[in-house]
Design an enzyme around this catalytic site. Structure first.
Site, short mmCIF file in Angstrom:
data_model
loop_
_atom_site.label_atom_id
_atom_site.label_comp_id
_atom_site.label_asym_id
_atom_site.label_seq_id
_atom_site.Cartn_x
_atom_site.Cartn_y
_atom_site.Cartn_z
N GLY A 113 -15.45 22.67 13.52
CA GLY A 113 -16.35 21.97 14.43
C GLY A 113 -17.57 22.83 14.74
N GLN A 172 -24.93 25.45 19.25
CA GLN A 172 -24.60 26.62 18.42
C GLN A 172 -25.63 26.84 17.32
OE1 GLN A 172 -20.24 25.37 17.91
NE2 GLN A 172 -20.15 27.60 17.81
N CYS A 184 -14.07 30.50 17.57
CA CYS A 184 -15.36 29.86 17.76
C CYS A 184 -16.36 30.53 16.82
CB CYS A 184 -15.82 30.01 19.20
SG CYS A 184 -17.44 29.30 19.53
N LEU A 185 -17.16 29.73 16.11
CA LEU A 185 -18.10 30.30 15.14
C LEU A 185 -19.18 31.16 15.81
CD1 LEU A 185 -18.49 27.36 12.60
CD2 LEU A 185 -17.01 29.37 12.45
N HIS A 209 -13.17 21.69 22.93
CA HIS A 209 -13.94 22.92 22.68
C HIS A 209 -15.41 22.57 22.42
CE1 HIS A 209 -14.24 27.07 20.72
NE2 HIS A 209 -15.37 26.47 20.36
N GLU A 210 -15.64 21.57 21.58
CA GLU A 210 -17.03 21.22 21.22
C GLU A 210 -17.75 20.54 22.38
OE1 GLU A 210 -18.05 22.70 18.74
OE2 GLU A 210 -16.13 23.12 17.78
N HIS A 214 -19.00 23.13 24.71
CA HIS A 214 -20.23 23.79 24.23
C HIS A 214 -21.48 23.08 24.75
CE1 HIS A 214 -19.37 27.10 21.56
NE2 HIS A 214 -18.53 26.40 20.81
NI NI Z 1 -17.12 27.08 19.43
#
Ligand code: NI
Length: 196
Positions: A44, A49, A92-93, A134-135, A138
């Protein structure tokens, strides 16, 4: 050119604005985000991000670029129901190589729009529910590290400092403007209007 930004880039603490128009510029951003996500082996990726201050994210639980039928786009998502709790390891990226257990509701119902502008209502549990939460977090400047319990916070503090230092180093090298300038740019981000 979009790229995934890492903590503590100010976009990650930014309260994104709702999308008001789905157009070619948004569709191009979505495609680029899927590609960046696959490259980073994620499932995701939220718009902030990649420093776009708008409320949308992309998801593909397979993490496999060959499985395009699994791709989903959530625009202006809202979690309307949460049910029971669950603990599971998360990453998380924007926090390279950081994984830790996080407690979240196990099941959720999410309402959103898809990329065609249709209403989307999804009931999800386990990994899917976790990714959606999670997304969605963000988009409101909330990060999974905020949910760490005190022990995990202590155990991951060093790693988080390293991630932070690495962002500050890239800022020193001029890869990113100072934080205040980044925030000004996010505030001034044009609505997704017709492309020039
Ligand atoms: Ni993340």
């Amino acid at each position: 050119m979009l790229r995934i930004v890492s903590y503590p880039h100010p976009a990650l603490r930014y309260e994104s604005r709702p999308v008001t128009q789905i157009d070619d510029r948004l569709r191009a951003a979505v495609r680029a985000m899927f590609d960046l996500m696959y490259e980073a082996h994620g499932i995701g990726l939220a718009a902030n991000q990649v420093a776009i201050p708008l409320q949308f994210f992309v998801i593909n639980l397979s993490a496999d670029p060959e499985q395009r039928d699994q791709e989903q786009v959530f625009i202006n998502p809202e979690i309307v129901k949460r049910h029971s709790t669950d603990e599971f390891e998360e990453g998380c990226l924007s926090f390279p190589a950081l994984y830790a257990k996080v407690q979240r509701p196990r099941k959720v119902r999410v309402r959103a729009y898809d990329l065609q502008g249709n209403d989307l209502s999804v009931e999800a549990d386990e990994l899917y529910a976790r990714a959606l939460q999670h997304e969605t977090d963000h988009l409101h400047g909330r990060l999974f590290v905020d949910l760490f319990d005190p022990t995990i916070k202590t155990n991951t503090a060093g790693k988080i400092r390293d991630i932070e230092q690495s962002f500050r180093d890239s800022q020193e090298r001029g890869e990113y403007p100072p934080d205040d300038e980044i925030r000004r740019q996010l505030d001034a981000w044009p609505e997704f209007g017709p492309t020039a």
